[in-house]
Design a protein around this motif. Structure first.
Motif, PDB file in Angstrom:
ATOM      1  N   ARG A 105       1.424   3.106   8.135  1.00 49.65           N
ATOM      2  CA  ARG A 105       0.526   2.711   7.051  1.00 49.65           C
ATOM      3  C   ARG A 105       1.233   1.691   6.170  1.00 49.65           C
ATOM      4  N   ASP A 106       0.515   0.640   5.812  1.00 49.39           N
ATOM      5  CA  ASP A 106       1.087  -0.504   5.101  1.00 49.39           C
ATOM      6  C   ASP A 106       0.191  -0.831   3.912  1.00 49.39           C
TER       7      ASP A 106
ATOM      8  N   ASP B  99       0.139 -10.045   2.059  1.00 55.22           N
ATOM      9  CA  ASP B  99       0.748  -8.857   1.479  1.00 55.22           C
ATOM     10  C   ASP B  99       0.725  -9.031  -0.034  1.00 55.22           C
ATOM     11  N   VAL B 100       0.529  -7.923  -0.728  1.00 56.94           N
ATOM     12  CA  VAL B 100       0.476  -7.943  -2.181  1.00 56.94           C
ATOM     13  C   VAL B 100       1.524  -6.995  -2.752  1.00 56.94           C
TER      14      VAL B 100
ATOM     15  N   TRP C 219       2.281   4.493  -4.253  1.00 59.37           N
ATOM     16  CA  TRP C 219       1.166   4.468  -3.302  1.00 59.37           C
ATOM     17  C   TRP C 219      -0.206   4.462  -3.969  1.00 59.37           C
ATOM     18  N   PRO C 220      -0.483   5.288  -4.982  1.00 59.25           N
ATOM     19  CA  PRO C 220      -1.843   5.300  -5.565  1.00 59.25           C
ATOM     20  C   PRO C 220      -2.292   3.944  -6.117  1.00 59.25           C
ATOM     21  N   LEU C 221      -1.373   3.122  -6.549  1.00 59.53           N
ATOM     22  CA  LEU C 221      -1.734   1.800  -7.060  1.00 59.53           C
ATOM     23  C   LEU C 221      -2.383   0.959  -5.962  1.00 59.53           C
ATOM     24  N   TYR C 222      -1.877   1.097  -4.734  1.00 58.64           N
ATOM     25  CA  TYR C 222      -2.381   0.286  -3.630  1.00 58.64           C
ATOM     26  C   TYR C 222      -3.767   0.730  -3.173  1.00 58.64           C
ATOM     27  N   GLY C 223      -4.067   1.998  -3.318  1.00 58.67           N
ATOM     28  CA  GLY C 223      -5.428   2.462  -3.040  1.00 58.67           C
ATOM     29  C   GLY C 223      -6.424   1.854  -4.005  1.00 58.67           C
ATOM     30  N   ARG C 224      -6.019   1.702  -5.248  1.00 61.79           N
ATOM     31  CA  ARG C 224      -6.909   1.103  -6.248  1.00 61.79           C
ATOM     32  C   ARG C 224      -7.091  -0.399  -5.988  1.00 61.79           C
TER      33      ARG C 224
ATOM     34  N   ILE D 186     -12.605  -7.107   6.448  1.00 63.15           N
ATOM     35  CA  ILE D 186     -11.148  -7.033   6.339  1.00 63.15           C
ATOM     36  C   ILE D 186     -10.659  -5.676   6.830  1.00 63.15           C
ATOM     37  N   VAL D 187      -9.367  -5.606   7.037  1.00 62.74           N
ATOM     38  CA  VAL D 187      -8.693  -4.365   7.397  1.00 62.74           C
ATOM     39  C   VAL D 187      -7.565  -4.177   6.386  1.00 62.74           C
ATOM     40  N   TRP D 188      -7.456  -2.943   5.872  1.00 63.35           N
ATOM     41  CA  TRP D 188      -6.363  -2.608   4.958  1.00 63.35           C
ATOM     42  C   TRP D 188      -5.319  -1.826   5.742  1.00 63.35           C
ATOM     43  N   GLY D 189      -4.072  -2.246   5.639  1.00 62.82           N
ATOM     44  CA  GLY D 189      -2.981  -1.560   6.318  1.00 62.82           C
ATOM     45  C   GLY D 189      -2.825  -0.107   5.897  1.00 62.82           C
TER      46      GLY D 189
END
Length: 127
Positions: free
Chosen positions: A114-115, A70-71, A83-88, A104-107
């Motif tokens: 959605r994670d 997790d980051v 949320w937009p930060l995590y898409g980047r 890999i898989v992104w939550g």
């Protein structure tokens, strides 16, 4: 571009599968949003506590085997959950994974629960 991983983030990668560590290191070098590792390998007790608190829905988390991290996004040194930060950040992880040929898989791509902070090695390649 982000800076190198902090000493604290590197410590949180202890016990994480080397293929995922390599993806993390490649992602942090290319991410337009700095991030830190908040959690890698978890004990069954920690996972059970997260389920009880409602922060997770499974006792079979990929964190238990060191196949997930997790980051947290960092903006001006402060943790941000926008949320937009995590898409980047995810774009950097996905590009790093392709480069390293490590699925890999992104939550954040999950259909339910959605994670955004969660990344894991794909079960099909890393059972």
């Amino acid at each position: 571009m982000s800076g190198p991983l902090s000493v604290r983030s590197r410590a949180r990668l202890k016990g994480v599968h080397p293929a995922l560590v390599a993806v993390v290191e490649a992602a942090v070098a290319r991410s337009p949003v700095d991030f830190m590792i908040t959690e890698g390998l978890r004990s069954p007790e920690r996972q059970a506590a997260l389920v009880q608190a409602g922060a997770s829905r499974t006792l079979r988390s990929r964190h238990l085997s060191g196949h997930a991290v997790d980051v947290a996004a960092l903006v001006d040194g402060q943790v941000r959950w926008d949320w937009p930060l995590y898409g980047r950040i995810a774009s950097a992880f996905k590009a790093a994974a392709v480069e390293l040929k490590t699925p890999i898989v992104w939550g954040g791509d999950w259909k339910s629960l959605r994670d955004g902070p969660h990344f894991e090695l794909d079960r099909r390649s890393f059972p």
